[in-house]
Design an enzyme around this catalytic site. Sequence first.
Site, PDB file in Angstrom:
ATOM      1  N   ARG A 184     -20.938 -26.458  18.113  1.00  0.00           N
ATOM      2  CA  ARG A 184     -19.682 -25.866  18.564  1.00  0.00           C
ATOM      3  C   ARG A 184     -19.039 -25.037  17.471  1.00  0.00           C
ATOM      4  O   ARG A 184     -19.109 -25.390  16.290  1.00  0.00           O
ATOM      5  CB  ARG A 184     -18.726 -26.927  19.072  1.00  0.00           C
ATOM      6  N   ASP A 223     -13.947 -27.597  17.244  1.00  0.00           N
ATOM      7  CA  ASP A 223     -13.596 -28.787  18.002  1.00  0.00           C
ATOM      8  C   ASP A 223     -12.279 -29.284  17.425  1.00  0.00           C
ATOM      9  O   ASP A 223     -12.157 -29.424  16.202  1.00  0.00           O
ATOM     10  CB  ASP A 223     -14.694 -29.845  17.842  1.00  0.00           C
ATOM     11  N   ASP A 280      -9.549 -32.378  18.039  1.00  0.00           N
ATOM     12  CA  ASP A 280      -9.255 -33.630  18.740  1.00  0.00           C
ATOM     13  C   ASP A 280      -7.938 -34.217  18.274  1.00  0.00           C
ATOM     14  O   ASP A 280      -7.638 -34.209  17.069  1.00  0.00           O
ATOM     15  CB  ASP A 280     -10.349 -34.675  18.473  1.00  0.00           C
TER      16      ASP A 280
END
Length: 167
Positions: free
Chosen positions: A92, A95, A97
């Site tokens: 990716r 990312d 989170d």
Amino acid sequence: MAPLVVLGLGSNLGDRQAALEEALRLLGERGFRVTRRSSLWQTEPVGGPPQGWFLNAVVAGETTLGPEELLAACLDVEQEMGRVRIEKNGPRSIDVDILFFGEETREGPGLAIPHPRLHERRFVLEPLNEVAPDLPHPVLGKTVAELLLACPDTSAVKVLSPAGVTA
């Protein structure tokens, strides 16, 4: 007083460091203010297909956004930066989170707070331990430092550059 919000960031495609910096810039435009940041950590991929190593970091900060609004901002940043979700745990560009949102606990299909697997992931706990070692996990009842000591993950995690603090 605003709750302490902690985000985990990772990238393993392209200029990984530039991707992390751009994500932070875009999150700032959406109302997240970084107050502490970890070192950059080079980390072995965990799960998923064979792929390049990640660059990971953790930031703590403040926001006037609620948890759902912050999640929407994180997903918006990922999309703006070209993240394509093809394969679970696949490579990716970025990312982002939500690891903690104050002492908030949520368990829903789109949003789980604290992040449900953070205590199993050395690539999250090492940088998190730099930023907030004494932060208690509101569900597990242990501090970040204690979770790191008990972490079953043996994947490689190495400091790449020293931590910085933003004003």
